[in-house]
Design a protein around this motif. Structure first.
Motif, short mmCIF file in Angstrom:
data_model
loop_
_atom_site.label_atom_id
_atom_site.label_comp_id
_atom_site.label_asym_id
_atom_site.label_seq_id
_atom_site.Cartn_x
_atom_site.Cartn_y
_atom_site.Cartn_z
N SER A 79 0.75 -1.14 0.10
CA SER A 79 0.03 -0.11 -0.11
C SER A 79 0.96 1.31 0.02
CB SER A 79 -1.02 -0.07 1.06
OG SER A 79 -0.66 -0.78 2.25
N ALA A 91 1.86 1.72 -3.42
CA ALA A 91 0.78 2.30 -4.37
C ALA A 91 0.64 3.74 -4.02
CB ALA A 91 -0.40 1.56 -3.98
N TYR A 139 -5.01 5.84 0.60
CA TYR A 139 -4.46 4.98 1.16
C TYR A 139 -3.82 5.24 2.41
CZ TYR A 139 -3.68 3.52 -3.55
OH TYR A 139 -4.01 2.92 -4.95
N ASN A 196 -7.39 -6.43 -0.56
CA ASN A 196 -6.46 -5.97 -1.59
C ASN A 196 -6.72 -7.02 -2.87
OD1 ASN A 196 -4.21 -4.09 -0.12
ND2 ASN A 196 -4.63 -5.65 1.15
#
Lengths: 205, 100
Positions: free
Chosen positions: A106, A109, A155, B27
């Motif tokens: 994450s 990303a 995020y 995810n």
């Protein structure tokens, strides 16, 4: 299964979903520090342009002088580098404390989501700089930084998104009032960061 | 009492498997080493539980190479997602029963 087991079970699910999909290592206090650097930078920028003890409407220099521009770029880069180092270092410290790694899917990303608008904004500002549109640079930096925060905010804490939206609004106002770029810049990168940092620190740390 | 407990899934009785599935629900895909770091478990423990989930058809595996190093990514299957949602419903029903 008794109630205690059930609560634990749901706790595992919740913590795994959050830990794996959110970047929680961003430090609120680093936001405060970054805001202070920005205010120091803005003060330095003011001195470069207006001189030390200036009265209203009196400038020692004009922004179009090459030496002044180089000094301003120097100040901006120093603030940027100090902010990046502080942000990363404190995020690593916070991740370590929570026994987590700063690099996970994450955070990668998030970096990509923030990087694209941020690099675009940086190049856009350099082009403006080379063409002499100095009065637009403060607004441009605020708007692109805001866009970068709103896209990276998915995020992490929801406060990051709000910070982004406020930066964009400030940037748009800065465009409406050319010549006051430095003030909007100080408000956006300085004051907003400090407020945001305190809120995140209070809520999550 | 019309609550259905047949949805409770024995596969998820194991905490590691429940946690793996939670990560893969949040995810789209996750790689082995990141899973290991997130769950804080050993290679062997993680691998054997991933194997079980794969056998059940709850997850799919994608093997590739990144910089000549093997990189294994895991994804939830539709069957796995359904099973996980059912399991959550079963937990919810258990809670409801206890508060009656």
């Amino acid at each position: 299964m008794d109630q205690q087991d059930l609560i634990k079970e749901i706790g595992h699910i919740r913590s795994m979903m959050e830990k794996s999909s959110k970047v929680l290592s961003i430090s609120g206090l680093s936001g405060v520090l970054i805001g202070i650097y920005a205010l120091l930078g803005a003060t330095a920028g003011y001195v470069v342009v207006y001189g030390f003890d200036s009265r209203f409407d009196y400038r020692d220099h004009y922004v179009t002088e090459p030496a002044v521009i180089n000094n301003l770029i120097g100040v901006a880069l120093t603030v940027l580098i100090a902010s990046l180092i502080t942000g990363l270092w404190m995020a690593r410290r916070k991740a370590k404390k929570a026994r987590q790694y700063i690099w996970n899917p994450s955070s990668k990303a998030m970096l990509l989501a923030m990087g694209i608008p941020l690099i675009t904004g940086g190049l856009f500002s350099l082009i403006l700089l080379s063409r002499g549109y100095f009065s637009l640079i403060g607004a441009t930096l605020l708007i692109f930084y805001g866009l970068s925060l709103t896209s990276g905010g998915i995020y992490t804490f929801k406060e990051v998104r709000w910070l982004g939206i406020l930066e964009i609004l400030l940037g748009l106002f800065a465009l409406l009032f050319p010549g006051y770029g430095l003030w909007f810049w100080a408000l956006g990168f300085g004051v907003l960061h400090i407020i945001y940092g305190f809120i995140v620190h209070k809520r999550y740390e | 009492m019309g609550l259905d407990f047949s949805l409770y899934d024995k596969v998820f009785e194991n905490r590691i498997r429940l946690q793996i599935m939670s990560v893969l629900m949040a995810n789209d895909s996750y790689d082995f080493s990141s899973l290991k770091e997130t769950l804080e478990v050993t290679d062997g423990n993680l691998a054997s539980n991933l194997k079980t989930l794969e056998k059940e058809g709850y997850i799919s595996i994608e093997k590739s190479f990144v910089d000549r190093k093997p990189n294994t990514r895991y994804k939830r299957t539709e069957k796995g997602a359904k099973a996980f949602e059912n399991h959550l419903t079963a937990l919810e029903n258990l809670i409801k029963r206890q508060y009656k």
